[in-house]
Motif scaffolding. Structure first.
Motif, short mmCIF file in Angstrom:
data_model
loop_
_atom_site.label_atom_id
_atom_site.label_comp_id
_atom_site.label_asym_id
_atom_site.label_seq_id
_atom_site.Cartn_x
_atom_site.Cartn_y
_atom_site.Cartn_z
N GLY A 1 0.86 -1.18 0.00
CA GLY A 1 0.00 0.00 0.00
C GLY A 1 0.90 1.24 0.00
O GLY A 1 1.98 1.21 -0.60
N TYR A 2 0.48 2.29 0.70
CA TYR A 2 1.27 3.52 0.72
C TYR A 2 2.71 3.26 1.17
O TYR A 2 2.95 2.69 2.25
N ALA A 3 3.65 3.68 0.37
CA ALA A 3 5.07 3.70 0.77
C ALA A 3 5.50 5.15 0.57
O ALA A 3 5.94 5.55 -0.52
N LEU A 4 5.30 5.94 1.61
CA LEU A 4 5.53 7.38 1.50
C LEU A 4 6.66 7.79 2.45
O LEU A 4 6.81 7.20 3.53
N GLY A 5 7.40 8.81 2.08
CA GLY A 5 8.45 9.32 2.95
C GLY A 5 9.37 8.21 3.42
O GLY A 5 9.96 7.48 2.61
N GLY A 6 9.44 8.03 4.75
CA GLY A 6 10.28 6.97 5.30
C GLY A 6 9.91 5.58 4.80
O GLY A 6 10.75 4.68 4.80
N GLY A 7 8.67 5.40 4.35
CA GLY A 7 8.26 4.11 3.81
C GLY A 7 8.88 3.86 2.45
O GLY A 7 9.35 2.75 2.15
N CYS A 8 8.92 4.89 1.63
CA CYS A 8 9.57 4.78 0.32
C CYS A 8 11.07 4.59 0.53
O CYS A 8 11.72 3.78 -0.14
N GLU A 9 11.60 5.32 1.53
CA GLU A 9 13.04 5.22 1.83
C GLU A 9 13.40 3.82 2.33
O GLU A 9 14.45 3.27 1.96
N LEU A 10 12.53 3.26 3.16
CA LEU A 10 12.77 1.91 3.67
C LEU A 10 12.75 0.91 2.51
O LEU A 10 13.62 0.04 2.41
N ALA A 11 11.77 1.05 1.63
CA ALA A 11 11.68 0.14 0.48
C ALA A 11 12.93 0.25 -0.39
O ALA A 11 13.44 -0.75 -0.90
N MET A 12 13.43 1.49 -0.54
CA MET A 12 14.61 1.68 -1.40
C MET A 12 15.88 1.08 -0.80
O MET A 12 16.84 0.83 -1.53
N ALA A 13 15.89 0.90 0.52
CA ALA A 13 17.07 0.28 1.16
C ALA A 13 17.06 -1.24 0.97
O ALA A 13 18.07 -1.90 1.19
N CYS A 14 15.91 -1.78 0.58
CA CYS A 14 15.81 -3.22 0.34
C CYS A 14 16.44 -3.57 -1.01
O CYS A 14 16.64 -2.70 -1.86
N ASP A 15 16.71 -4.86 -1.21
CA ASP A 15 17.41 -5.25 -2.45
C ASP A 15 16.49 -5.25 -3.65
O ASP A 15 16.88 -4.87 -4.75
N ILE A 16 15.24 -5.72 -3.44
CA ILE A 16 14.29 -5.84 -4.55
C ILE A 16 12.94 -5.36 -4.04
O ILE A 16 12.56 -5.64 -2.90
N ARG A 17 12.23 -4.61 -4.88
CA ARG A 17 10.91 -4.09 -4.50
C ARG A 17 9.82 -4.71 -5.38
O ARG A 17 9.84 -4.56 -6.60
N ALA B 1 5.67 -4.61 -5.70
CA ALA B 1 4.55 -3.80 -5.22
C ALA B 1 3.22 -4.37 -5.67
O ALA B 1 3.10 -4.93 -6.78
N ALA B 2 2.21 -4.21 -4.81
CA ALA B 2 0.83 -4.47 -5.21
C ALA B 2 0.43 -3.39 -6.20
O ALA B 2 0.89 -2.24 -6.10
N ASP B 3 -0.45 -3.73 -7.13
CA ASP B 3 -0.87 -2.73 -8.13
C ASP B 3 -1.65 -1.58 -7.49
O ASP B 3 -1.86 -0.54 -8.12
N THR B 4 -2.04 -1.75 -6.23
CA THR B 4 -2.77 -0.70 -5.50
C THR B 4 -1.83 0.22 -4.72
O THR B 4 -2.29 1.17 -4.07
N ALA B 5 -0.54 -0.06 -4.72
CA ALA B 5 0.40 0.73 -3.90
C ALA B 5 0.62 2.13 -4.48
O ALA B 5 0.42 2.36 -5.68
N ARG B 6 1.01 3.04 -3.60
CA ARG B 6 1.37 4.40 -4.01
C ARG B 6 2.70 4.75 -3.35
O ARG B 6 2.86 4.49 -2.16
N LEU B 7 3.59 5.31 -4.12
CA LEU B 7 4.91 5.63 -3.58
C LEU B 7 5.22 7.10 -3.76
O LEU B 7 4.81 7.71 -4.77
N GLY B 8 5.96 7.66 -2.82
CA GLY B 8 6.34 9.05 -2.98
C GLY B 8 7.14 9.57 -1.80
O GLY B 8 7.32 8.88 -0.80
N GLN B 9 7.62 10.79 -1.98
CA GLN B 9 8.38 11.49 -0.93
C GLN B 9 7.65 12.81 -0.66
O GLN B 9 8.03 13.84 -1.20
N PRO B 10 6.60 12.77 0.20
CA PRO B 10 5.78 13.97 0.40
C PRO B 10 6.31 14.95 1.45
O PRO B 10 5.59 15.88 1.83
N GLU B 11 7.55 14.77 1.90
CA GLU B 11 8.07 15.62 2.99
C GLU B 11 7.93 17.10 2.70
O GLU B 11 7.72 17.91 3.60
#
Ligand code: COA
Length: 260
Positions: free
Chosen positions: A106-122, A124-134
């Motif tokens: 689902g939402y991977a925003l801010g620290g969530g997007c950052e956490l996902a980016m630190a992982c090796d492979i991402r 996503a569900a087709d319903t997910a939303r990603l961004g850096q809304p800081e």
């Protein structure tokens, strides 16, 4: 015991689920500390060969750092220290000897997007939303968002996302290289588990050295990366698993890895 996440083991796969659905799994300080501990717990467990990181519920992977804690940061120094502490945990995930897959539900925003980016492979569900809304809070990303996003998608796209603060769909994230695989929401965990099991079935030392070579190579010059790759090729050649892997191929059988 953890209060903000759960840790499960399914065969050789460890699953960490950030579990604060009422706050859309936002990363409080306590959650970041537990995440660090959970990662070390699974890394120390010899039975675990691959890790999946996901969020509880259908709505959010992680909707960012916990905004309700921001006002307790009392100085620029404290805020910088807060960012460094989060970065350290994400750096550890990025450099962990075992592969870590982000299953973005689902939402991977801010620290969530950052956490996902630190992982090796991402994945996503087709319903997910990603961004850096800081930017919409009058701040900037602090857990690596300005750096890892740029490395994944390039300067222009990173600036579009970070400066506008607008989230994007999973499909758009895949198009620009922020997400590697998109699947229907119902297939997210089966797909992530299937991939984790596949990685878990590989020779562990080779898997770790592949990750290390790609990580370190991505940071420097081609020449330095190739040097490093050659050195690691030497290291892996000294393993029993190299003898086993090559013999198994020649003998037309499945290899039995020893992890050494
Ligand atoms: N930190 C703390 N709490 C958060 C949060 C965060 N990053 N993101 C969501 N929440 C909380 C909300 O405050 C709300 O709590 P409440 O029920 O006590 O009011 C709850 O989670 C549900 O969120 P809500 O905003 O009501 O859901 P929504 O479906 O209307 O919107 C989002 C979802 C993700 C668009 C929205 O929650 C949002 O913009 N979150 C902040 C994202 C962000 O800026 N992240 C970067 C932080 S640096």
């Amino acid at each position: 015991m953890y209060e903000n996440l759960t840790v499960e083991r399914k065969g050789a796969v460890g699953i960490i689920t950030i579990n604060r659905p009422k706050s859309l799994n936002a990363l409080s300080r306590a959650t970041v500390a537990e995440l660090a501990a959970a990662i070390e717990e699974l890394n120390a467990d010899d039975a675990i060969r691959a890790i999946i990181l996901t969020g509880a519920g259908e709505k959010a992977f992680v909707a960012g750092a916990d905004i309700s804690e921001f006002n307790s940061l009392r100085s620029a120094e404290e805020a910088a220290e807060y960012a460094r502490a989060g970065q350290a945990v994400l750096n550890r995930i990025e450099r962990l000897p075992k592969p870590v897959i982000a299953a973005i539900n689902g939402y991977a925003l801010g620290g969530g997007c950052e956490l996902a980016m630190a992982c090796d492979i991402r994945i996503a569900a087709d319903t997910a939303r990603l961004g850096q809304p800081e930017i919409n809070l009058g701040i900037i990303p602090g857990y690596g968002g300005t750096q890892r996003l740029t490395r994944l998608v390039g300067k222009g796209m990173a600036k579009l996302l970070v400066l506008s603060g607008d989230p994007i769909t999973a499909q758009e994230a895949q198009r620009i290289g922020l997400v590697d695989v998109v699947v229907p929401a119902a297939e997210l965990m089966p797909k992530a588990t299937e991939l984790a099991e596949k990685l878990a079935s590989k020779a562990p030392v080779a898997l770790r050295l592949c990750k290390q070579a790609i990580n370190e190579g991505a940071e420097g010059s081609l020449a330095a990366g190739l040097d490093h790759e050659a050195a690691l090729f030497g290291v892996v050649f000294d393993t029993e698993d190299r003898v086993e892997g090559v013999s198994a191929f020649l003998e037309k059988r499945k290899p039995a890895w020893k992890g050494k």
